[in-house]
Motif scaffolding. Structure first.
Motif, PDB file in Angstrom:
ATOM      1  N   ASN A  83       0.806  -1.212   0.000  1.00 60.91           N
ATOM      2  CA  ASN A  83       0.000   0.000   0.000  1.00 60.91           C
ATOM      3  C   ASN A  83       0.844   1.269   0.000  1.00 60.91           C
ATOM      4  OD1 ASN A  83      -2.555  -1.223  -0.019  1.00 60.91           O
ATOM      5  ND2 ASN A  83      -2.432  -1.625   2.187  1.00 60.91           N
ATOM      6  N   LYS A  84       2.144   1.131   0.185  1.00 59.63           N
ATOM      7  CA  LYS A  84       3.011   2.298   0.143  1.00 59.63           C
ATOM      8  C   LYS A  84       3.119   2.828  -1.285  1.00 59.63           C
ATOM      9  CE  LYS A  84       5.838   1.069   4.150  1.00 59.63           C
ATOM     10  NZ  LYS A  84       7.215   0.799   4.637  1.00 59.63           N
ATOM     11  N   HIS A  85       3.423   4.115  -1.395  1.00 55.31           N
ATOM     12  CA  HIS A  85       3.515   4.768  -2.698  1.00 55.31           C
ATOM     13  C   HIS A  85       4.585   4.096  -3.561  1.00 55.31           C
ATOM     14  CE1 HIS A  85       3.094   8.042  -5.561  1.00 55.31           C
ATOM     15  NE2 HIS A  85       4.405   8.137  -5.611  1.00 55.31           N
ATOM     16  N   HIS A  86       4.215   3.804  -4.805  1.00 53.36           N
ATOM     17  CA  HIS A  86       5.136   3.138  -5.725  1.00 53.36           C
ATOM     18  C   HIS A  86       4.707   3.431  -7.156  1.00 53.36           C
ATOM     19  CE1 HIS A  86       1.785   0.269  -5.113  1.00 53.36           C
ATOM     20  NE2 HIS A  86       1.936   0.053  -6.414  1.00 53.36           N
ATOM     21  N   ARG A  87       5.520   2.984  -8.100  1.00 51.68           N
ATOM     22  CA  ARG A  87       5.185   3.064  -9.518  1.00 51.68           C
ATOM     23  C   ARG A  87       5.180   1.670 -10.100  1.00 51.68           C
ATOM     24  NH1 ARG A  87       7.026   8.244  -8.741  1.00 51.68           N
ATOM     25  NH2 ARG A  87       6.145   9.822 -10.104  1.00 51.68           N
ATOM     26  N   ARG A 134      17.416  -1.775 -22.223  1.00 53.96           N
ATOM     27  CA  ARG A 134      18.142  -1.213 -21.085  1.00 53.96           C
ATOM     28  C   ARG A 134      18.065   0.317 -21.096  1.00 53.96           C
ATOM     29  NH1 ARG A 134      21.678  -3.359 -17.548  1.00 53.96           N
ATOM     30  NH2 ARG A 134      21.514  -5.354 -18.664  1.00 53.96           N
ATOM     31  N   LYS A 135      18.217   0.908 -22.266  1.00 51.74           N
ATOM     32  CA  LYS A 135      18.141   2.374 -22.380  1.00 51.74           C
ATOM     33  C   LYS A 135      16.759   2.868 -21.963  1.00 51.74           C
ATOM     34  CE  LYS A 135      19.264   6.058 -25.704  1.00 51.74           C
ATOM     35  NZ  LYS A 135      20.525   6.492 -25.083  1.00 51.74           N
ATOM     36  N   LEU A 136      15.722   2.146 -22.376  1.00 51.84           N
ATOM     37  CA  LEU A 136      14.351   2.518 -22.022  1.00 51.84           C
ATOM     38  C   LEU A 136      14.131   2.397 -20.515  1.00 51.84           C
ATOM     39  CD1 LEU A 136      11.470   3.291 -22.835  1.00 51.84           C
ATOM     40  CD2 LEU A 136      11.047   0.870 -23.349  1.00 51.84           C
ATOM     41  N   MET A 137      14.580   1.288 -19.926  1.00 47.63           N
ATOM     42  CA  MET A 137      14.375   1.077 -18.504  1.00 47.63           C
ATOM     43  C   MET A 137      15.174   2.079 -17.674  1.00 47.63           C
ATOM     44  SD  MET A 137      12.081  -1.128 -18.163  1.00 47.63           S
ATOM     45  CE  MET A 137      12.203  -1.262 -16.376  1.00 47.63           C
ATOM     46  N   GLU A 138      16.331   2.470 -18.127  1.00 51.19           N
ATOM     47  CA  GLU A 138      17.102   3.483 -17.395  1.00 51.19           C
ATOM     48  C   GLU A 138      16.334   4.803 -17.323  1.00 51.19           C
ATOM     49  OE1 GLU A 138      20.798   3.520 -19.478  1.00 51.19           O
ATOM     50  OE2 GLU A 138      21.627   1.810 -18.371  1.00 51.19           O
ATOM     51  N   ALA A 139      15.613   5.133 -18.390  1.00 49.86           N
ATOM     52  CA  ALA A 139      14.793   6.354 -18.382  1.00 49.86           C
ATOM     53  C   ALA A 139      13.620   6.201 -17.424  1.00 49.86           C
ATOM     54  CB  ALA A 139      14.302   6.664 -19.792  1.00 49.86           C
ATOM     55  N   VAL A 140      13.018   5.011 -17.393  1.00 52.72           N
ATOM     56  CA  VAL A 140      11.933   4.743 -16.440  1.00 52.72           C
ATOM     57  C   VAL A 140      12.453   4.871 -15.010  1.00 52.72           C
ATOM     58  CG1 VAL A 140      10.325   3.003 -15.587  1.00 52.72           C
ATOM     59  CG2 VAL A 140      10.673   3.264 -18.048  1.00 52.72           C
ATOM     60  N   HIS A 141      13.634   4.314 -14.761  1.00 53.91           N
ATOM     61  CA  HIS A 141      14.212   4.363 -13.415  1.00 53.91           C
ATOM     62  C   HIS A 141      14.504   5.794 -12.996  1.00 53.91           C
ATOM     63  CE1 HIS A 141      15.807   0.018 -14.177  1.00 53.91           C
ATOM     64  NE2 HIS A 141      14.519   0.050 -13.909  1.00 53.91           N
ATOM     65  N   ALA A 142      14.924   6.619 -13.938  1.00 53.98           N
ATOM     66  CA  ALA A 142      15.217   8.013 -13.606  1.00 53.98           C
ATOM     67  C   ALA A 142      13.967   8.720 -13.081  1.00 53.98           C
ATOM     68  CB  ALA A 142      15.775   8.737 -14.828  1.00 53.98           C
ATOM     69  N   ILE A 143      12.823   8.411 -13.674  1.00 49.73           N
ATOM     70  CA  ILE A 143      11.562   8.999 -13.213  1.00 49.73           C
ATOM     71  C   ILE A 143      11.201   8.470 -11.834  1.00 49.73           C
ATOM     72  CG2 ILE A 143       9.084   9.100 -13.640  1.00 49.73           C
ATOM     73  CD1 ILE A 143       9.695   9.123 -16.614  1.00 49.73           C
ATOM     74  N   SER A 144      11.286   7.155 -11.678  1.00 51.24           N
ATOM     75  CA  SER A 144      10.939   6.540 -10.399  1.00 51.24           C
ATOM     76  C   SER A 144      11.855   7.008  -9.279  1.00 51.24           C
ATOM     77  CB  SER A 144      11.005   5.012 -10.534  1.00 51.24           C
ATOM     78  OG  SER A 144      10.732   4.375  -9.307  1.00 51.24           O
ATOM     79  N   ASP A 145      13.149   7.070  -9.557  1.00 49.74           N
ATOM     80  CA  ASP A 145      14.122   7.417  -8.524  1.00 49.74           C
ATOM     81  C   ASP A 145      14.052   8.884  -8.116  1.00 49.74           C
ATOM     82  OD1 ASP A 145      14.898   4.812  -8.746  1.00 49.74           O
ATOM     83  OD2 ASP A 145      16.820   5.222  -9.723  1.00 49.74           O
ATOM     84  N   SER A 146      13.448   9.720  -8.956  1.00 51.95           N
ATOM     85  CA  SER A 146      13.370  11.151  -8.644  1.00 51.95           C
ATOM     86  C   SER A 146      12.306  11.455  -7.600  1.00 51.95           C
ATOM     87  CB  SER A 146      13.079  11.956  -9.914  1.00 51.95           C
ATOM     88  OG  SER A 146      11.771  11.680 -10.399  1.00 51.95           O
ATOM     89  N   ASP A 147      11.447  10.469  -7.293  1.00 50.72           N
ATOM     90  CA  ASP A 147      10.372  10.658  -6.325  1.00 50.72           C
ATOM     91  C   ASP A 147      10.783  10.008  -5.008  1.00 50.72           C
ATOM     92  OD1 ASP A 147       8.079  10.836  -4.850  1.00 50.72           O
ATOM     93  OD2 ASP A 147       6.811   9.732  -6.257  1.00 50.72           O
ATOM     94  N   SER A 148      11.229  10.803  -4.060  1.00 51.15           N
ATOM     95  CA  SER A 148      11.728  10.259  -2.796  1.00 51.15           C
ATOM     96  C   SER A 148      10.622   9.689  -1.917  1.00 51.15           C
ATOM     97  CB  SER A 148      12.492  11.342  -2.021  1.00 51.15           C
ATOM     98  OG  SER A 148      11.641  12.429  -1.710  1.00 51.15           O
ATOM     99  N   GLU A 149       9.358   9.906  -2.287  1.00 52.36           N
ATOM    100  CA  GLU A 149       8.257   9.340  -1.524  1.00 52.36           C
ATOM    101  C   GLU A 149       7.842   7.974  -2.047  1.00 52.36           C
ATOM    102  OE1 GLU A 149       4.993  11.988  -1.189  1.00 52.36           O
ATOM    103  OE2 GLU A 149       6.185  13.641  -0.387  1.00 52.36           O
ATOM    104  N   SER A 150       8.395   7.558  -3.177  1.00 44.36           N
ATOM    105  CA  SER A 150       8.062   6.262  -3.774  1.00 44.36           C
ATOM    106  C   SER A 150       9.062   5.207  -3.318  1.00 44.36           C
ATOM    107  CB  SER A 150       8.077   6.371  -5.303  1.00 44.36           C
ATOM    108  OG  SER A 150       7.959   5.090  -5.892  1.00 44.36           O
TER     109      SER A 150
END
Length: 218
Positions: A130-134, A152-168
């Motif tokens: 139930n914690k905030h996630h993507r 890998r290039k695509l997933m690295e871009a996805v990770h950059a978005i996910s990692d930028s949210d410190s609440e996720s």
């Protein structure tokens, strides 16, 4: 297999103008996947039509919700070579309550296919914390361009978005194809849980957010 230079592609956000390209690409990516073959009964006539309809309705639902769609695009001809649909919110979506989606799915994919898909989707959603996630809901690289570093290039871009949210707490995805497990593990994904899908096993994978701050999230 067509060759591509990674210096000739960009990862960008896509909008509905790329709907047709994304639909075609994901059809080619998922039509041989064991999970979709079971859910939509690949042994029964009309499988291609059912999977096309399923992909179409899922893409429409994602765009309607305004979720992030990333694409690997050839900068010379603007061809979309890969896509990833990412849920931006921590709220889970019960697609069984999406009446218009369910109606369209039933009319095109059939009652049994719709029932199986809703069961699978909700089982995956209910397995997540139930914690905030993507969540990466749909992802694919066109078969002509696989095994060249685009995924890998695509997933690295996805990770950059996910990692930028410190609440996720991080990023989840699922796959019923165990030949992808080594690839995802190389990107720091861990096995979170396993879900039975008929006689198959669906792997739910999790990549923790290295920038997650628990105190802030609380």
């Amino acid at each position: 297999m067509a060759k591509i230079d990674l210096n000739d592609v960009d990862v960008v956000r896509l909008d509905e103008r790329c709907y047709r390209q994304a639909r075609s690409l994901l059809y080619h990516s998922y039509r041989h996947e064991p999970t979709f073959q079971y859910l939509l009964d690949a042994h029964r006539p009309g499988y291609k039509q059912r999977i096309r309809a399923t992909i179409r309705e899922l893409i429409r639902l994602h765009f309607e919700r305004g979720e992030t769609v990333l694409g690997v695009v050839n900068r010379h001809d603007q061809r979309v070579l890969g896509v990833a649909f990412v849920s931006d919110v921590g709220l889970k979506m019960d697609i069984s309550r999406q009446f218009r989606w369910r109606l369209k799915m039933t009319l095109t994919a059939g009652f049994e296919g719709t029932r199986r898909f809703i069961q699978y989707y909700n089982d995956v959603q209910n397995s997540l914390p139930n914690k905030h996630h993507r969540v990466v809901s749909l992802i694919g690289i066109h078969p002509e361009f696989q095994k060249q570093g685009l995924g890998r290039k695509l997933m690295e871009a996805v990770h950059a978005i996910s990692d930028s949210d410190s609440e996720s707490i991080g990023l989840f995805l699922d796959t019923g194809n165990n030949r992808y497990l080594d690839f995802y593990q190389s990107l720091d994904y861990q096995r979170f849980t396993e879900i039975p899908v008929g006689d198959l096993k669906e792997y739910v994978l999790f990549r923790p957010n290295p920038n997650y701050i628990e105190e802030k999230a609380a």
